[in-house]
Design a protein around this motif. Structure first.
Motif, PDB file in Angstrom:
ATOM      1  N   LEU A   1     -38.849 -43.057   5.397  1.00 20.47           N
ATOM      2  CA  LEU A   1     -37.927 -44.149   5.103  1.00 20.47           C
ATOM      3  C   LEU A   1     -38.278 -44.755   3.758  1.00 20.47           C
ATOM      4  O   LEU A   1     -39.424 -44.686   3.303  1.00 20.47           O
ATOM      5  CB  LEU A   1     -38.012 -45.240   6.179  1.00 20.47           C
ATOM      6  N   MET A   2     -37.283 -45.367   3.120  1.00 20.93           N
ATOM      7  CA  MET A   2     -37.513 -46.141   1.900  1.00 20.93           C
ATOM      8  C   MET A   2     -36.425 -47.182   1.771  1.00 20.93           C
ATOM      9  O   MET A   2     -35.402 -47.141   2.466  1.00 20.93           O
ATOM     10  CB  MET A   2     -37.517 -45.227   0.675  1.00 20.93           C
ATOM     11  N   HIS A   3     -36.662 -48.146   0.870  1.00 23.12           N
ATOM     12  CA  HIS A   3     -35.632 -49.119   0.557  1.00 23.12           C
ATOM     13  C   HIS A   3     -34.586 -48.487  -0.364  1.00 23.12           C
ATOM     14  O   HIS A   3     -34.832 -47.460  -1.003  1.00 23.12           O
ATOM     15  CB  HIS A   3     -36.240 -50.353  -0.103  1.00 23.12           C
ATOM     16  N   ALA A   4     -33.446 -49.122  -0.457  1.00 32.83           N
ATOM     17  CA  ALA A   4     -32.335 -48.566  -1.225  1.00 32.83           C
ATOM     18  C   ALA A   4     -32.577 -48.601  -2.727  1.00 32.83           C
ATOM     19  O   ALA A   4     -31.768 -48.057  -3.492  1.00 32.83           O
ATOM     20  CB  ALA A   4     -31.040 -49.304  -0.888  1.00 32.83           C
ATOM     21  N   ASP A   5     -33.670 -49.231  -3.173  1.00 37.65           N
ATOM     22  CA  ASP A   5     -34.045 -49.170  -4.588  1.00 37.65           C
ATOM     23  C   ASP A   5     -35.151 -48.151  -4.828  1.00 37.65           C
ATOM     24  O   ASP A   5     -35.699 -48.068  -5.928  1.00 37.65           O
ATOM     25  CB  ASP A   5     -34.458 -50.545  -5.102  1.00 37.65           C
ATOM     26  N   GLY A   6     -35.502 -47.373  -3.801  1.00 36.22           N
ATOM     27  CA  GLY A   6     -36.531 -46.352  -3.921  1.00 36.22           C
ATOM     28  C   GLY A   6     -37.935 -46.825  -3.600  1.00 36.22           C
ATOM     29  O   GLY A   6     -38.873 -46.016  -3.584  1.00 36.22           O
ATOM     30  N   SER A   7     -38.098 -48.108  -3.320  1.00 37.09           N
ATOM     31  CA  SER A   7     -39.436 -48.643  -3.038  1.00 37.09           C
ATOM     32  C   SER A   7     -39.798 -48.468  -1.565  1.00 37.09           C
ATOM     33  O   SER A   7     -38.973 -48.121  -0.731  1.00 37.09           O
ATOM     34  CB  SER A   7     -39.493 -50.126  -3.418  1.00 37.09           C
ATOM     35  N   ASN A   8     -41.068 -48.737  -1.275  1.00 37.14           N
ATOM     36  CA  ASN A   8     -41.589 -48.734   0.098  1.00 37.14           C
ATOM     37  C   ASN A   8     -41.346 -47.403   0.807  1.00 37.14           C
ATOM     38  O   ASN A   8     -40.953 -47.361   1.973  1.00 37.14           O
ATOM     39  CB  ASN A   8     -40.970 -49.885   0.907  1.00 37.14           C
ATOM     40  N   GLN A   9     -41.614 -46.311   0.132  1.00 40.38           N
ATOM     41  CA  GLN A   9     -41.482 -44.995   0.751  1.00 40.38           C
ATOM     42  C   GLN A   9     -42.634 -44.775   1.723  1.00 40.38           C
ATOM     43  O   GLN A   9     -43.802 -44.888   1.352  1.00 40.38           O
ATOM     44  CB  GLN A   9     -41.461 -43.908  -0.327  1.00 40.38           C
ATOM     45  N   HIS A  10     -42.279 -44.469   2.961  1.00 42.62           N
ATOM     46  CA  HIS A  10     -43.319 -44.283   3.980  1.00 42.62           C
ATOM     47  C   HIS A  10     -42.827 -43.372   5.093  1.00 42.62           C
ATOM     48  O   HIS A  10     -41.632 -43.190   5.291  1.00 42.62           O
ATOM     49  CB  HIS A  10     -43.748 -45.633   4.565  1.00 42.62           C
ATOM     50  N   GLN A  11     -43.772 -42.829   5.806  1.00 41.50           N
ATOM     51  CA  GLN A  11     -43.482 -41.881   6.879  1.00 41.50           C
ATOM     52  C   GLN A  11     -43.070 -42.610   8.147  1.00 41.50           C
ATOM     53  O   GLN A  11     -43.674 -43.599   8.541  1.00 41.50           O
ATOM     54  CB  GLN A  11     -44.732 -41.044   7.136  1.00 41.50           C
ATOM     55  N   LEU A  12     -42.006 -42.105   8.792  1.00 39.07           N
ATOM     56  CA  LEU A  12     -41.558 -42.659  10.065  1.00 39.07           C
ATOM     57  C   LEU A  12     -42.001 -41.801  11.235  1.00 39.07           C
ATOM     58  O   LEU A  12     -42.559 -42.307  12.215  1.00 39.07           O
ATOM     59  CB  LEU A  12     -40.027 -42.776  10.084  1.00 39.07           C
ATOM     60  N   TRP A  13     -41.772 -40.486  11.157  1.00 39.83           N
ATOM     61  CA  TRP A  13     -42.018 -39.592  12.294  1.00 39.83           C
ATOM     62  C   TRP A  13     -42.166 -38.175  11.782  1.00 39.83           C
ATOM     63  O   TRP A  13     -41.522 -37.781  10.805  1.00 39.83           O
ATOM     64  CB  TRP A  13     -40.830 -39.661  13.254  1.00 39.83           C
ATOM     65  N   CYS A  14     -43.041 -37.417  12.426  1.00 36.29           N
ATOM     66  CA  CYS A  14     -43.202 -36.004  12.100  1.00 36.29           C
ATOM     67  C   CYS A  14     -42.950 -35.165  13.338  1.00 36.29           C
ATOM     68  O   CYS A  14     -43.337 -35.549  14.457  1.00 36.29           O
ATOM     69  CB  CYS A  14     -44.608 -35.720  11.569  1.00 36.29           C
ATOM     70  N   ALA A  15     -42.318 -34.034  13.146  1.00 40.83           N
ATOM     71  CA  ALA A  15     -42.072 -33.121  14.257  1.00 40.83           C
ATOM     72  C   ALA A  15     -43.392 -32.565  14.764  1.00 40.83           C
ATOM     73  O   ALA A  15     -44.347 -32.395  13.994  1.00 40.83           O
ATOM     74  CB  ALA A  15     -41.159 -31.987  13.795  1.00 40.83           C
ATOM     75  N   PRO A  16     -43.474 -32.275  16.050  1.00 38.50           N
ATOM     76  CA  PRO A  16     -44.674 -31.597  16.542  1.00 38.50           C
ATOM     77  C   PRO A  16     -44.857 -30.264  15.833  1.00 38.50           C
ATOM     78  O   PRO A  16     -43.891 -29.672  15.332  1.00 38.50           O
ATOM     79  CB  PRO A  16     -44.392 -31.419  18.039  1.00 38.50           C
ATOM     80  N   ALA A  17     -46.086 -29.787  15.786  1.00 41.56           N
ATOM     81  CA  ALA A  17     -46.363 -28.545  15.069  1.00 41.56           C
ATOM     82  C   ALA A  17     -45.698 -27.349  15.724  1.00 41.56           C
ATOM     83  O   ALA A  17     -45.305 -26.394  15.039  1.00 41.56           O
ATOM     84  CB  ALA A  17     -47.874 -28.318  14.976  1.00 41.56           C
ATOM     85  N   THR A  18     -45.564 -27.391  17.047  1.00 45.16           N
ATOM     86  CA  THR A  18     -44.996 -26.254  17.762  1.00 45.16           C
ATOM     87  C   THR A  18     -44.024 -26.733  18.830  1.00 45.16           C
ATOM     88  O   THR A  18     -44.015 -27.913  19.192  1.00 45.16           O
ATOM     89  CB  THR A  18     -46.092 -25.416  18.449  1.00 45.16           C
ATOM     90  N   ILE A  19     -43.247 -25.798  19.323  1.00 46.84           N
ATOM     91  CA  ILE A  19     -42.343 -26.070  20.428  1.00 46.84           C
ATOM     92  C   ILE A  19     -42.479 -24.943  21.444  1.00 46.84           C
ATOM     93  O   ILE A  19     -42.690 -23.779  21.076  1.00 46.84           O
ATOM     94  CB  ILE A  19     -40.889 -26.186  19.929  1.00 46.84           C
ATOM     95  N   ASP A  20     -42.409 -25.295  22.713  1.00 46.29           N
ATOM     96  CA  ASP A  20     -42.507 -24.300  23.774  1.00 46.29           C
ATOM     97  C   ASP A  20     -41.112 -23.855  24.192  1.00 46.29           C
ATOM     98  O   ASP A  20     -40.266 -24.668  24.574  1.00 46.29           O
ATOM     99  CB  ASP A  20     -43.237 -24.872  24.994  1.00 46.29           C
ATOM    100  N   LEU A  21     -40.879 -22.557  24.095  1.00 47.41           N
ATOM    101  CA  LEU A  21     -39.637 -21.961  24.549  1.00 47.41           C
ATOM    102  C   LEU A  21     -39.899 -21.249  25.873  1.00 47.41           C
ATOM    103  O   LEU A  21     -41.017 -20.808  26.135  1.00 47.41           O
ATOM    104  CB  LEU A  21     -39.117 -20.964  23.518  1.00 47.41           C
ATOM    105  N   PRO A  22     -38.887 -21.126  26.703  1.00 48.90           N
ATOM    106  CA  PRO A  22     -39.103 -20.450  27.989  1.00 48.90           C
ATOM    107  C   PRO A  22     -39.688 -19.053  27.842  1.00 48.90           C
ATOM    108  O   PRO A  22     -40.482 -18.617  28.669  1.00 48.90           O
ATOM    109  CB  PRO A  22     -37.694 -20.402  28.596  1.00 48.90           C
ATOM    110  N   ASP A  23     -39.332 -18.345  26.779  1.00 49.94           N
ATOM    111  CA  ASP A  23     -39.811 -16.981  26.594  1.00 49.94           C
ATOM    112  C   ASP A  23     -41.047 -16.885  25.712  1.00 49.94           C
ATOM    113  O   ASP A  23     -41.621 -15.808  25.588  1.00 49.94           O
ATOM    114  CB  ASP A  23     -38.704 -16.126  25.981  1.00 49.94           C
ATOM    115  N   TYR A  24     -41.389 -17.995  25.068  1.00 53.35           N
ATOM    116  CA  TYR A  24     -42.499 -17.905  24.113  1.00 53.35           C
ATOM    117  C   TYR A  24     -43.038 -19.308  23.825  1.00 53.35           C
ATOM    118  O   TYR A  24     -42.397 -20.101  23.143  1.00 53.35           O
ATOM    119  CB  TYR A  24     -42.008 -17.266  22.806  1.00 53.35           C
TER     120      TYR A  24
END
Length: 472
Positions: free
Chosen positions: A173-196
């Motif tokens: 996320l960031m402000h509309a002037d480009g300031s305050n850039q920071h991380q909100l959320w990261c995807a998990p490294a992996t995902i479990d599928l029924p077959d794999y």
């Protein structure tokens, strides 16, 4: 060589249509068409606004051949890999500033390109770059920028462009002037599928705010292992409508530095992220990539396509077809909106608009603000038109919205852009494809507003709508 590049001509294209509904502002693109080797084709794009009646036209960016000013959902595209566009919010909630991408020299249809994201204040005319450096597309880049539709001062974006693999793959996320850039959320490294189990998530893409600004719908791309004869997704030939089209060599072909190489993964997982807490919940995997999906105003309902023409679910990543799925997150209930094979045959990316012989009409799917209805493009009863259809998300009242008693003799398609805030009207584009071999390779497009209950249709102007700010 003479170019049709006058802003005066472009502004004169707007029509004045009397109408009884409340007024808003539509952000749209128009092409600069130019002749090259005897063929008329797009050679640049500019951004404009008009009101809901096609009046008060205003030019937002320069409008000259060789420059491409684009809404933010276009800027992540790596056209060499065929990744498609994604609708997002470019207007601020008060309608007084616009987020856009400036590509100074290279035809976006020609491959990776450089450029910068800006926010323009429509009152003062000032522009504000959002990131440092000269090229926001330099790998890994920034992508999928989307404005918070509620507070106006927050922009969400991903930490790579064109599905460029990165670890961790995150939403910032960031402000509309480009300031305050920071991380909100990261995807998990992996995902479990029924077959794999434990398959890597490689990039975050296609983010969209809920209308109240409390949730973000997020997709994370992956490529599952071959489990036999996996039917790979056919390459999406191009961005639809006026932005990609059969055309001769570009008039202003220059080398542009973009991502080293993006990807076109065939699968993605859908998450919904709580903006206040930064926590995400997986909604579904086995989702078609690029996704066609939406989230309701309150963030409690989502619609998406999954591989498997027989039922919604994560279990069949080798499926040759797709199902259209509606998920009520408050109850966990998933509803198949069509009987088995119906959506596969007529509604998903393998259908009419991705046929080799016809243009690619993107399967944009949009929920009404309360989540009770969906609108999408779907094959017509003729071979030349893809019309708009609506269905209630309880599976009832499936019907065509734009049937044409006199269908076009050339490929023509409708794409929805936005619902009105009260769920009664739909902003949409109607475009016709160029005829192969013709000396006119332009993509004529019109902006329309359609009554969602009876299909009454009002043409607003010429161009391609990308966002809708609605007045009180």
């Amino acid at each position: 060589m003479r170019f049709i590049s006058s802003a005066t001509v472009a502004l004169a294209m707007a029509c004045t249509c009397a109408s009884a509904y409340a007024n808003g502002t539509i952000l749209l693109t128009r092409p600069v068409n130019a002749v090259f080797n005897g063929t008329l084709a797009p050679a640049g794009t500019g951004l404009f606004t008009v009101n809901d009646h096609g009046e008060n036209p205003r030019q937002i960016t320069p409008f000259v051949a060789g420059s491409y000013y684009m809404p933010s959902w276009l800027a992540f595209v790596n056209y060499q890999t065929g990744v498609s566009y994604w609708l997002t919010k470019n207007f601020s909630p008060d309608g007084q500033s616009v987020l856009y991408f400036k590509n100074p020299s290279a035809d976006p249809a020609g491959g990776p390109y450089s450029g910068k994201y800006y926010v323009k204040n429509l009152r003062t005319g000032t522009t504000q770059p959002l990131f440092a450096g000269s090229n926001d597309n330099a790998a890994p880049g920034y992508g999928y920028l989307a404005r918070d539709p509620a507070d106006g001062n927050t922009i969400a974006y991903t930490n790579s462009t064109s599905e460029y693999p990165i670890s961790p793959a995150c939403v910032n996320l960031m402000h509309a002037d480009g300031s305050n850039q920071h991380q909100l959320w990261c995807a998990p490294a992996t995902i479990d599928l029924p077959d794999y189990p434990g398959w890597s998530l490689l990039a975050v893409e296609s983010i969209r705010w809920s209308g109240n600004g409390k949730k973000l719908m997020v997709f994370a791309s992956y490529e599952p292992p071959p489990l036999g004869l996996v039917a790979k997704k056919p390459p999406t030939a191009a961005l639809r409508s006026m932005f990609v089209r059969p055309k001769p060599a570009a008039l202003y072909k220059t080398d542009a530095t973009g991502p080293v190489e993006g990807q076109d993964f065939g699968w993605s997982a859908l998450f919904v992220v709580d903006v206040a807490t930064g926590t995400g919940v997986k909604v579904a995997a086995n989702v078609i990539d690029p996704p066609a999906s939406d989230i309701s105003y309150d963030g409690t309902k989502v619609i998406y396509q999954q591989y498997d023409y027989a039922q919604c679910g994560d279990e069949d990543q080798e499926a040759l077809g797709a199902s259209l799925c509606f998920n009520d997150l408050t109850t966990g209930t998933v509803t198949d909106l069509f009987p088995p094979t119906v959506w596969n045959n007529y509604g998903d990316y393998q259908s009419w608009w991705n046929n080799f012989y016809y243009p690619d009409w993107y399967a944009e799917i949009l929920l009404s603000p309360d989540g009770s209805q969906a609108v999408f493009s779907m094959q017509s009863t003729t071979s030349n038109e893809a019309d708009l259809y609506t269905i209630r998300t309880d599976t009832t009242n499936f019907r065509p919205l734009t049937p044409n008693a006199n269908p076009s003799t050339i490929p023509t398609g409708w794409t929805p852009v936005a619902w009105s805030s009260d769920g009664t009207r739909i902003l949409a584009n109607r475009c016709t494809a160029p005829i192969a071999g013709s000396t006119d390779q332009t993509w004529p497009c019109e902006v329309h507003i359609i009554n969602a209950s009876n299909g009454d249709d009002t043409k607003v102007t010429n161009g391609y709508a990308v966002d809708w700010h609605q007045g009180p």
